[in-house]
Design an enzyme around this catalytic site. Structure first.
Site, PDB file in Angstrom:
ATOM      1  CG  ASP A  86      76.711  10.212  61.042  1.00 16.31           C
ATOM      2  OD1 ASP A  86      76.857  11.412  60.772  1.00 16.31           O
ATOM      3  OD2 ASP A  86      75.638   9.717  61.458  1.00 16.31           O
ATOM      4  CE  LYS A 115      74.644  12.148  58.558  1.00 14.16           C
ATOM      5  NZ  LYS A 115      74.327  12.548  59.940  1.00 14.16           N
ATOM      6  CD  GLU A 117      73.559  14.500  64.538  1.00 21.05           C
ATOM      7  OE1 GLU A 117      73.221  15.081  65.591  1.00 21.05           O
ATOM      8  OE2 GLU A 117      73.381  13.285  64.344  1.00 21.05           O
ATOM      9  CD  GLU A 184      67.248  12.732  61.810  1.00 15.90           C
ATOM     10  OE1 GLU A 184      68.483  12.857  61.650  1.00 15.90           O
ATOM     11  OE2 GLU A 184      66.740  11.823  62.499  1.00 15.90           O
TER      12      GLU A 184
HETATM   13  O1  KIV Z   1      72.930   8.215  61.669  1.00 12.25           O
HETATM   14  C1  KIV Z   1      72.126   8.224  60.731  1.00 12.25           C
HETATM   15  O2  KIV Z   1      71.646   7.177  60.280  1.00 12.25           O
HETATM   16  C2  KIV Z   1      71.760   9.500  60.159  1.00 12.25           C
HETATM   17  C3  KIV Z   1      70.621   9.518  59.194  1.00 12.25           C
HETATM   18  C4  KIV Z   1      69.356   9.251  59.880  1.00 12.25           C
HETATM   19  C5  KIV Z   1      70.588  10.770  58.408  1.00 12.25           C
HETATM   20  O3  KIV Z   1      72.335  10.491  60.477  1.00 12.25           O
END
Ligand code: KIV
Length: 282
Positions: A86, A115, A117, A184
């Site tokens: 992330d 990933k 957002e 989400e």
């Molecule tokens: O940070 C995280 O755990 C997430 C998930 C909830 C998709 O982005």
């Protein structure tokens, strides 16, 4: 897959419409090993680490330094699952070139993809990362990094307008080259329409059964926090109670002399001990 155990983007894409994709968050070596050997397809090193591991109130304070440590630990414990890092708040909002640099760092730490957002507003950034050769997972609907600053954590896609905007965002993300999209906290009817509208897998959290895959935060599904029970989480264990009981028993055993026992104790060589006793006239 002969000679190759690690799942890649092609393997994940091929599952759409054929097999549901299992995703869990992971933040460190020991649980990553367990999740990987249990057959989870994707381990997401989520910035939720900031909350469930580091104790922050939201994901905003998490930085690249921390993410690099979590990603490295998960990578060392994983043989088969695809690992997604992330990108934390501040690591990609500044602009495409900073985002590419940070995405490269996560790949070097052992991730197979990153990933981010956001929807159409970060499309240039997503394109730049994809052009750099790094697979990207999108994330729309509730966006915890900024939702806490604006309207709080609210269900998304409840209105017709909201649902249409999400379908548009999903389409723009797909065209920009993302290989899957996290949805989400999106109303399930909207999720159904989004999932049908794209050819890449959708991964849901709090978004009902229509997605191509599901993700949960490991600590939520294991019941590590007894008092946190979001509606969308199914608990598969009550580890908070199990850990509490085990630690209480350990505490009790130490106080009462029941631990360590003979079975947990090491002894000197018998001959050496005898000699030593004689010398000391014990
Ligand atoms: O940070 C995280 O755990 C997430 C998930 C909830 C998709 O982005």
């Amino acid at each position: 897959m002969q000679g190759r155990t690690k799942l890649n983007v092609g393997d994940i894409l091929a599952k759409k419409g054929k097999e549901k994709i299992s995703v869990l968050t992971a933040y460190e070596y020991s649980t990553a090993r367990i999740c990987d050997s249990a057959g989870i397809d994707i381990l997401l090193v989520g910035d939720s680490a900031g909350m469930v591991v580091l104790g922050h109130a939201n994901t905003v304070p998490v930085g690249m330094q921390e993410m690099m440590i979590f990603c490295g630990a998960v990578a060392r414990g994983t043989k088969r699952a695809m690992i997604i890092g992330d990108m934390p708040f501040g690591s990609y909002q500044v602009g495409p070139s900073v985002a590419v640099e940070n995405a490269v760092q996560l790949i070097k730490a052992g991730c197979d993809a990153v990933k981010l957002e956001g929807g159409s507003e970060i499309i240039d950034t997503i394109k730049a990362i994809v052009v750099a050769g790094i697979p990207v997972m999108g994330h729309i609907g509730l966006r915890p990094q900024t939702s806490s600053l604006w309207e709080g954590y609210k269900l998304q896609g409840r209105t017709k307008e909201g649902a249409i905007k999400l379908i548009e965002d999903a389409s723009v993300l797909e065209k920009a080259g993302v290989f899957s999209i996290v949805l989400e906290m999106v109303a399930s009817e909207a999720v159904d329409a989004i999932t049908k509208s794209v050819s890449i897998p959708t991964i849901g959290i709090g978004s009902g059964p229509s997605c191509d895959g599901q993700v949960l935060v490991l600590h939520d599904m294991l019941g590590i926090y007894q008092d946190i029970r979001p509606k969308f989480v199914k608990r598969y264990a009550e580890l908070s109670k199990e850990i509490f009981d085990a630690v209480s028993s350990y505490n009790h055993d130490i106080k009462t002399g029941m631990f360590p026992e003979e079975a947990n104790t090491f002894h000197m060589d018998a001959k050496e001990l005898d000699e030593w006793k004689n010398e000391r006239r014990i």
